[in-house]
Design an enzyme around this catalytic site. Structure first.
Site, mmCIF file in Angstrom:
data_model
loop_
_atom_site.group_PDB
_atom_site.id
_atom_site.type_symbol
_atom_site.label_atom_id
_atom_site.label_comp_id
_atom_site.label_asym_id
_atom_site.label_seq_id
_atom_site.Cartn_x
_atom_site.Cartn_y
_atom_site.Cartn_z
ATOM 1 N N CYS A 79 -5.272 32.757 7.698
ATOM 2 C CA CYS A 79 -5.936 31.474 7.418
ATOM 3 C C CYS A 79 -6.632 30.900 8.643
ATOM 4 C CB CYS A 79 -4.922 30.450 6.919
ATOM 5 S SG CYS A 79 -4.154 30.840 5.350
ATOM 6 N N HIS A 97 -2.060 24.340 4.163
ATOM 7 C CA HIS A 97 -2.299 25.325 3.102
ATOM 8 C C HIS A 97 -0.988 25.600 2.386
ATOM 9 C CE1 HIS A 97 -3.348 28.765 0.796
ATOM 10 N NE2 HIS A 97 -2.755 29.648 1.587
ATOM 11 N N HIS A 99 0.966 27.155 -1.432
ATOM 12 C CA HIS A 99 0.857 27.943 -2.652
ATOM 13 C C HIS A 99 1.407 27.140 -3.833
ATOM 14 C CE1 HIS A 99 0.612 32.122 -0.481
ATOM 15 N NE2 HIS A 99 -0.371 31.305 -0.152
ATOM 16 N N GLU A 120 -3.878 5.584 -10.633
ATOM 17 C CA GLU A 120 -3.610 4.778 -9.443
ATOM 18 C C GLU A 120 -3.514 5.611 -8.169
ATOM 19 O OE1 GLU A 120 -2.791 1.203 -7.295
ATOM 20 O OE2 GLU A 120 -3.692 1.607 -9.262
ATOM 21 N N HIS A 171 -4.188 31.147 -6.345
ATOM 22 C CA HIS A 171 -3.678 31.283 -4.977
ATOM 23 C C HIS A 171 -2.990 30.019 -4.485
ATOM 24 C CE1 HIS A 171 -4.686 32.673 -0.584
ATOM 25 N NE2 HIS A 171 -3.634 31.878 -0.602
#
Length: 208
Positions: A79, A97, A99, A120, A171
């Site tokens: 990443c 990040h 999953h 809201e 993903h």
């Protein structure tokens, strides 16, 4: 390693217990700027997130693009290019990040964008109010995370600065913000909205 490294480990452990970062999946990067210094702490690849230690983190000089610290026996996160793109194009202070199953499920129900309004919790997002529509782009997954970079760059170029996340189909999700505090808030709010959208779909309630 410093406060940022400790915080990444703490959050990864929390996210593990929320089923966001299980089986070594997911990651966090935090940026530290101090004077002329611009450094990113990045969670490694292949490490159980609930067991991660500060010394497991990679540390990168964002000005030179060189690693300042490389933990022995560990690999950089795939990443990393995506984190760096968020730092460069959005001047972000952190990227999360996960999953998240809510993100994955919504990616199977929506096409190019996830949209929701009149809830809201949308107020937690930058420059959004109750009546505004939150839009999160959805990109296609690839065999390797670093191969997502072109699609992410397209999102960062085409969407407004108020867009702070992208869903990766089948993903998970990437969320960025000006600080780790804001990034965490955005991530939690988005996951709440994704879960709510799934429940609304289950009960045939149209998304407003």
């Amino acid at each position: 390693m410093g406060e940022a490294a400790e915080l990444i480990c703490t959050l990864c452990k929390q996210f593990y217990h929320l089923n966001w970062c299980t089986g070594t999946g997911g990651g966090i990067s935090i940026r530290e700027r101090n004077g002329e210094s611009d450094v990113a702490y990045i969670a490694p690849s292949g490490v159980q997130k609930e067991l991660m230690r500060p010394e497991d983190l990679f540390v990168m000089d964002l000005i030179k693009g060189d690693y300042l610290s490389i933990p022995r026996g560990l690999k950089p996160s795939a990443c990393t290019p995506l984190f760096l793109a968020c730092y460069k194009k959005r001047n972000s202070g952190a990227v999360i990040h996960t999953h998240s199953q809510n993100a994955v499920m919504c990616s199977l129900l929506f096409d190019k964008e996830f949209k929701i309004s009149n809830i809201e919790q949308i107020k937690a997002m930058p420059n959004h109010g109750y009546y505004d529509t939150l839009t999160i782009p959805i990109i296609e997954n690839m065999a390797h995370e670093d191969e997502l970079i072109d699609q992410l760059n397209d999102v960062l170029d085409k969407y407004s600065q108020d867009t702070v996340a992208v869903i990766v189909r089948r993903h998970g999700i990437f969320v960025w913000g000006p600080s780790i505090e804001k990034c965490k808030i955005y991530n939690e709010a988005i996951d709440y909205l994704l879960e709510l959208a799934l429940k609304m779909h289950q009960y045939n309630i149209p998304l407003p």
